[in-house]
Design a protein around this motif. Structure first.
Motif, PDB file in Angstrom:
ATOM      1  N   ALA A 129       0.830  -1.207   0.000  1.00 44.24           N
ATOM      2  CA  ALA A 129       0.000   0.000   0.000  1.00 44.24           C
ATOM      3  C   ALA A 129       0.864   1.257   0.000  1.00 44.24           C
ATOM      4  N   ALA A 130       1.957   1.236   0.791  1.00 43.38           N
ATOM      5  CA  ALA A 130       2.841   2.401   0.856  1.00 43.38           C
ATOM      6  C   ALA A 130       3.510   2.669  -0.485  1.00 43.38           C
ATOM      7  N   LEU A 131       3.974   1.608  -1.138  1.00 45.18           N
ATOM      8  CA  LEU A 131       4.621   1.775  -2.445  1.00 45.18           C
ATOM      9  C   LEU A 131       3.629   2.281  -3.491  1.00 45.18           C
ATOM     10  N   ALA A 132       2.413   1.778  -3.455  1.00 46.67           N
ATOM     11  CA  ALA A 132       1.394   2.249  -4.400  1.00 46.67           C
ATOM     12  C   ALA A 132       1.112   3.737  -4.182  1.00 46.67           C
ATOM     13  N   ALA A 133       1.035   4.153  -2.909  1.00 47.54           N
ATOM     14  CA  ALA A 133       0.784   5.561  -2.605  1.00 47.54           C
ATOM     15  C   ALA A 133       1.934   6.435  -3.085  1.00 47.54           C
ATOM     16  N   VAL A 134       3.181   5.963  -2.878  1.00 44.01           N
ATOM     17  CA  VAL A 134       4.343   6.735  -3.325  1.00 44.01           C
ATOM     18  C   VAL A 134       4.363   6.839  -4.845  1.00 44.01           C
ATOM     19  N   ALA A 135       4.038   5.754  -5.536  1.00 42.49           N
ATOM     20  CA  ALA A 135       4.022   5.772  -7.005  1.00 42.49           C
ATOM     21  C   ALA A 135       2.986   6.767  -7.518  1.00 42.49           C
ATOM     22  N   LEU A 136       1.803   6.770  -6.917  1.00 49.06           N
ATOM     23  CA  LEU A 136       0.763   7.712  -7.352  1.00 49.06           C
ATOM     24  C   LEU A 136       1.164   9.150  -7.035  1.00 49.06           C
ATOM     25  N   ALA A 137       1.790   9.358  -5.853  1.00 47.64           N
ATOM     26  CA  ALA A 137       2.226  10.706  -5.495  1.00 47.64           C
ATOM     27  C   ALA A 137       3.303  11.204  -6.453  1.00 47.64           C
ATOM     28  N   ALA A 138       4.233  10.318  -6.830  1.00 48.39           N
ATOM     29  CA  ALA A 138       5.289  10.715  -7.768  1.00 48.39           C
ATOM     30  C   ALA A 138       4.729  11.019  -9.146  1.00 48.39           C
ATOM     31  N   ALA A 139       3.603  10.379  -9.491  1.00 44.69           N
ATOM     32  CA  ALA A 139       2.988  10.612 -10.801  1.00 44.69           C
ATOM     33  C   ALA A 139       2.086  11.832 -10.812  1.00 44.69           C
ATOM     34  N   GLY A 140       1.845  12.412  -9.618  1.00 43.12           N
ATOM     35  CA  GLY A 140       0.899  13.520  -9.535  1.00 43.12           C
ATOM     36  C   GLY A 140       1.322  14.740 -10.315  1.00 43.12           C
ATOM     37  N   LEU A 141       2.590  15.190 -10.166  1.00 42.88           N
ATOM     38  CA  LEU A 141       3.042  16.405 -10.848  1.00 42.88           C
ATOM     39  C   LEU A 141       3.088  16.219 -12.364  1.00 42.88           C
ATOM     40  N   PRO A 142       3.636  15.114 -12.870  1.00 41.84           N
ATOM     41  CA  PRO A 142       3.556  14.925 -14.333  1.00 41.84           C
ATOM     42  C   PRO A 142       2.111  14.893 -14.847  1.00 41.84           C
ATOM     43  N   ALA A 143       1.197  14.288 -14.094  1.00 39.99           N
ATOM     44  CA  ALA A 143      -0.205  14.266 -14.530  1.00 39.99           C
ATOM     45  C   ALA A 143      -0.781  15.676 -14.557  1.00 39.99           C
ATOM     46  N   TRP A 144      -0.414  16.482 -13.568  1.00 37.95           N
ATOM     47  CA  TRP A 144      -0.891  17.874 -13.536  1.00 37.95           C
ATOM     48  C   TRP A 144      -0.331  18.663 -14.710  1.00 37.95           C
ATOM     49  N   ARG A 145       0.925  18.402 -15.063  1.00 37.52           N
ATOM     50  CA  ARG A 145       1.506  19.071 -16.232  1.00 37.52           C
ATOM     51  C   ARG A 145       0.792  18.667 -17.510  1.00 37.52           C
ATOM     52  N   ALA A 146       0.412  17.389 -17.587  1.00 37.55           N
ATOM     53  CA  ALA A 146      -0.295  16.933 -18.782  1.00 37.55           C
ATOM     54  C   ALA A 146      -1.624  17.655 -18.935  1.00 37.55           C
ATOM     55  N   LEU A 147      -2.284  17.952 -17.809  1.00 39.12           N
ATOM     56  CA  LEU A 147      -3.564  18.662 -17.868  1.00 39.12           C
ATOM     57  C   LEU A 147      -3.406  20.084 -18.394  1.00 39.12           C
ATOM     58  N   ARG A 148      -2.229  20.663 -18.205  1.00 41.88           N
ATOM     59  CA  ARG A 148      -1.998  22.060 -18.611  1.00 41.88           C
ATOM     60  C   ARG A 148      -1.560  22.194 -20.065  1.00 41.88           C
ATOM     61  N   VAL A 149      -1.465  21.059 -20.779  1.00 45.25           N
ATOM     62  CA  VAL A 149      -1.073  21.108 -22.187  1.00 45.25           C
ATOM     63  C   VAL A 149      -2.189  21.773 -23.003  1.00 45.25           C
ATOM     64  N   SER A 150      -1.835  22.783 -23.760  1.00 46.48           N
ATOM     65  CA  SER A 150      -2.799  23.451 -24.650  1.00 46.48           C
ATOM     66  C   SER A 150      -2.715  22.809 -26.029  1.00 46.48           C
ATOM     67  N   PRO A 151      -3.802  22.295 -26.548  1.00 44.39           N
ATOM     68  CA  PRO A 151      -3.747  21.633 -27.882  1.00 44.39           C
ATOM     69  C   PRO A 151      -3.197  22.552 -28.959  1.00 44.39           C
ATOM     70  N   VAL A 152      -3.577  23.833 -28.937  1.00 46.86           N
ATOM     71  CA  VAL A 152      -3.141  24.765 -29.998  1.00 46.86           C
ATOM     72  C   VAL A 152      -1.639  24.995 -29.917  1.00 46.86           C
ATOM     73  N   ILE A 153      -1.175  25.264 -28.685  1.00 45.12           N
ATOM     74  CA  ILE A 153       0.270  25.514 -28.519  1.00 45.12           C
ATOM     75  C   ILE A 153       1.076  24.284 -28.830  1.00 45.12           C
ATOM     76  N   ALA A 154       0.569  23.086 -28.349  1.00 46.47           N
ATOM     77  CA  ALA A 154       1.286  21.855 -28.576  1.00 46.47           C
ATOM     78  C   ALA A 154       1.432  21.544 -30.048  1.00 46.47           C
ATOM     79  N   LEU A 155       0.367  21.703 -30.827  1.00 46.69           N
ATOM     80  CA  LEU A 155       0.423  21.396 -32.256  1.00 46.69           C
ATOM     81  C   LEU A 155       1.236  22.428 -33.012  1.00 46.69           C
ATOM     82  N   ARG A 156       1.135  23.682 -32.534  1.00 43.53           N
ATOM     83  CA  ARG A 156       1.925  24.716 -33.214  1.00 43.53           C
ATOM     84  C   ARG A 156       3.411  24.501 -32.970  1.00 43.53           C
ATOM     85  N   ALA A 157       3.771  24.090 -31.738  1.00 41.20           N
ATOM     86  CA  ALA A 157       5.171  23.837 -31.433  1.00 41.20           C
ATOM     87  C   ALA A 157       5.703  22.661 -32.225  1.00 41.20           C
ATOM     88  N   GLU A 158       4.874  21.646 -32.423  1.00 39.96           N
ATOM     89  CA  GLU A 158       5.316  20.480 -33.167  1.00 39.96           C
ATOM     90  C   GLU A 158       5.400  20.786 -34.654  1.00 39.96           C
TER      91      GLU A 158
END
Length: 470
Positions: free
Chosen positions: A441-470
C-alpha cells in the motif's frame, strides 16, 4: 560522515566496541570506484546505441518529434521497476525487523530493568580468606547502600541477567525419581536479601530470601516456576519441599518461595530451571564453595546513574582499595542484549527510505519525460475531444504499470530473501501478511504521489500551442 555520526548518536550500544564504525580511506576509495564504475557501465548503454544508428526505426517511431522510442522507454521503465523492486525488498525487511523489535520489547523479562543500577564487586582472597569475612563484607555493603537517599532496595546477585551467562548444577529433589535422561538440575544463582526486591522479581508463592537467613539458621532456597513444574507433579506444593545441591553428602535446602521465570542468557532464550540460594548459606550448602565476585543491584527513586557516585563512596568507606566495575543501568544491559536486531532494523529502515526516495524520483523523472515527449500526442487527444480524466488516466496508467511490475518483482524477491532473516526475527513469520500488505500500500501511494506532478503538467497542455510547437 553525517550518517556515521547519526548512527553513533542513535544507538551507540548497538555498535561493536572492538570494531569502531568510521569512514576511513578504504571506504571512501571503494565508494568512489564503485560509483565511477557504475556510472561508466550504465553510460555504455546509450553510447553503444550511438554506434548502430538506424535511420529507418527513428522515422518509424516518429523521428525527433515522436511520442517516444519504444526500446528506449522500455529500458527506462525497467530501471525504475528495478528501483521499486529493491525498495519493496528493503521495506519488507525493515517492517519485519520493526515488528520483531516490538515483540521483543513486549517480552516479560521476569524483572523490571527500569531505575535499576548495577555494578560488579570482587573481594580478594588475600584480605577476605574466610567465608565469614566475605559474607560480612557484602552484608555491610548492602546495608549501607540501602541507607543512601534515593535507594529503594539493594541486594547481591552472582550472575546479572542478560549480562553474564549462568550454568546449571546437579540437584537432588526430594520425591523426584530420576532415570535415564531425567537427572534433576538447575541454573544456580546466589542472592542476598533485598536482591529480589531490587530486581523487581515477581513472587509467585512463599517468601523471598530474608536477612534472617544466615549461616547458622535453616538452609533455604527459592526456585523459579520452571523448576517447580519440572520436578513436582503439583508445582504449587514445591514450597516446603527440599532440594540438595551437588554431592549427596551436602545438606538439604528447604524451598521457601517460588518466583516468576526470569530471562537470563538472552531475551529470546529458553527459560531454564533455576534455584536461588542465600549468599550467606551457599558455602554451607555446597561444602565450602564461596562466591567472592558478585553484582550489586540497586533500585533507585530516579536516574540510576545519579546514585553511582554515592554507591561507590559507600563501598569505599568499607574498603577503599576495592575495585568497582561495570557500573551501568539495567536498561543499558537490556539494550546491549537487543543490539543486533535494533541495529539491523535501523540500517534496513534507512536503506529502505533511501530506496523508496530513489524509486519516487525515478517514477517522477520517467513520467515527466514521457509527458514532455508525448506533448504532441496529448495535444492531439485533447483536440479530438479527450477530457481531463482521460489525460490523467494516460499518465497514471503508466505509473500503475511501473508500480505493478516493480512491486511484483520485489514481492517475489522478498519471499525468498526474507527467509534468510528468520534467525533475526522473533514471533514474526518471514511472510507476514500485515507487513507485506502495508508495504504494498505504501509503495502504491508513493508511485501515485510521484505521478501527480507529471499528470498535472499533462492537464496544462494546450492543444493549440502543442500542435503549433510540433
Amino acid at each position: 560522515l553525517a550518517g556515521v555520526r547519526a548512527l553513533v548518536v542513535f544507538d551507540p550500544a548497538s555498535l561493536p566496541p572492538l570494531a569502531p564504525v568510521k569512514l576511513d580511506g578504504v571506504a571512501v576509495v571503494f565508494t568512489r570506484v564503485l560509483g565511477v564504475a557504475t556510472t561508466v557501465r550504465l553510460g555504455l548503454v546509450p553510447a553503444l546505441r550511438l554506434r548502430r544508428v538506424d535511420l529507418v526505426q527513428p522515422l518509424r517511431d516518429g523521428g525527433p518529434h515522436a511520442s517516444l522510442g519504444r526500446a528506449r522507454q522500455r529500458l527506462r521503465d525497467l530501471l525504475v521497476a528495478g528501483e521499486l523492486a529493491a525498495a519493496v525488498v528493503l521495506l519488507i525487511g525493515a517492517g519485519l525487523m520493526l515488528r520483531s523489535l516490538d515483540a521483543l520489547n513486549r517480552i516479560d523479562l521476569g524483572f523490571d530493568p527500569e531505575r535499576l543500577l548495577t555494578l560488579r564487586v570482587s573481594v580478594p582472597e588475600a584480605r577476605y580468606n574466610t567465608p565469614d569475612e566475605v559474607v560480612d563484607f557484602y552484608r555491610r555493603v548492602t546495608e549501607r547502600v540501602r541507607a543512601l537517599p534515593g535507594a529503594e532496595a539493594a541486594g547481591l546477585v552472582r550472575a546479572l541477567p542478560l549480562a553474564t551467562t549462568i550454568g546449571d548444577w546437579g540437584l537432588d529433589v526430594e520425591g523426584y525419581v530420576e532415570g535415564p535422561g531425567r537427572n534433576a538440575k538447575g541454573d544456580w544463582q546466589i542472592v542476598s536479601d533485598g536482591a529480589f526486591e531490587a530486581m523487581g522479581t515477581r513472587l509467585v508463592r512463599g517468601r523471598w530470601i530474608a536477612g534472617s537467613d544466615r549461616t547458622e539458621t535453616q538452609l533455604v532456597a527459592v526456585i523459579n516456576e520452571a523448576l517447580a513444574r519440572a520436578y513436582w507433579s503439583d508445582p504449587s506444593r514445591a514450597v516446603g519441599g527440599r532440594i540438595r545441591v551437588g554431592n549427596p553428602r551436602n545438606p538439604w535446602l528447604t524451598v521457601v518461595g517460588i518466583v516468576a521465570d526470569e530471562r537470563h542468557n538472552g531475551v529470546t532464550g529458553r527459560v531454564k530451571e533455576k534455584f536461588y540460594v542465600p549468599h550467606s548459606q551457599w558455602h554451607v550448602a555446597t561444602g565450602g564453595n564461596l562466591v567472592r565476585s558478585a553484582f550489586l543491584v540497586v533500585r533507585t527513586a530516579g536516574d540510576p546513574l545519579d546514585l553511582a557516585r554515592p554507591v561507590r563512596a559507600a563501598i569505599g568507606e568499607i574498603d577503599p582499595n576495592l575495585p568497582v566495575a561495570n557500573i551501568r543501568p539495567m536498561t543499558e544491559v537490556l539494550a546491549a542484549s537487543l543490539a543486533t536486531p535494533r541495529l539491523t532494523g535501523f540500517l534496513l529502515g534507512v536503506f529502505a527510505f533511501l530506496a523508496l526516495a530513489l524509486a519516487a524520483v525515478g517514477i517522477y523523472g520517467v513520467l515527466s519525460y514521457v509527458v514532455e515527449r508525448r506533448t504532441r500526442e496529448i495535444g492531439i487527444r485533447m483536440a479530438m475531444g479527450a477530457g481531463r480524466p482521460q489525460v490523467v488516466g494516460l499518465v497514471l496508467a503508466h505509473a500503475a504499470t511501473l508500480a505493478g511490475f516493480g512491486m511484483g518483482a520485489g514481492l517475489a524477491g522478498a519471499l525468498g530473501l526474507t527467509r534468510v532473516m528468520q534467525g533475526l526475527l522473533y514471533q514474526v513469520h518471514p511472510v507476514d501478511p500485515l507487513t507485506y500488505g502495508l508495504v504494498t500500500a505504501a509503495l502504491a501511494a508513493v508511485a501515485l504521489a510521484a505521478a501527480g506532478l507529471p499528470a498535472w503538467r499533462a492537464l496544462r497542455v494546450s492543444p493549440v500551442i502543442a500542435l503549433r510547437a510540433e
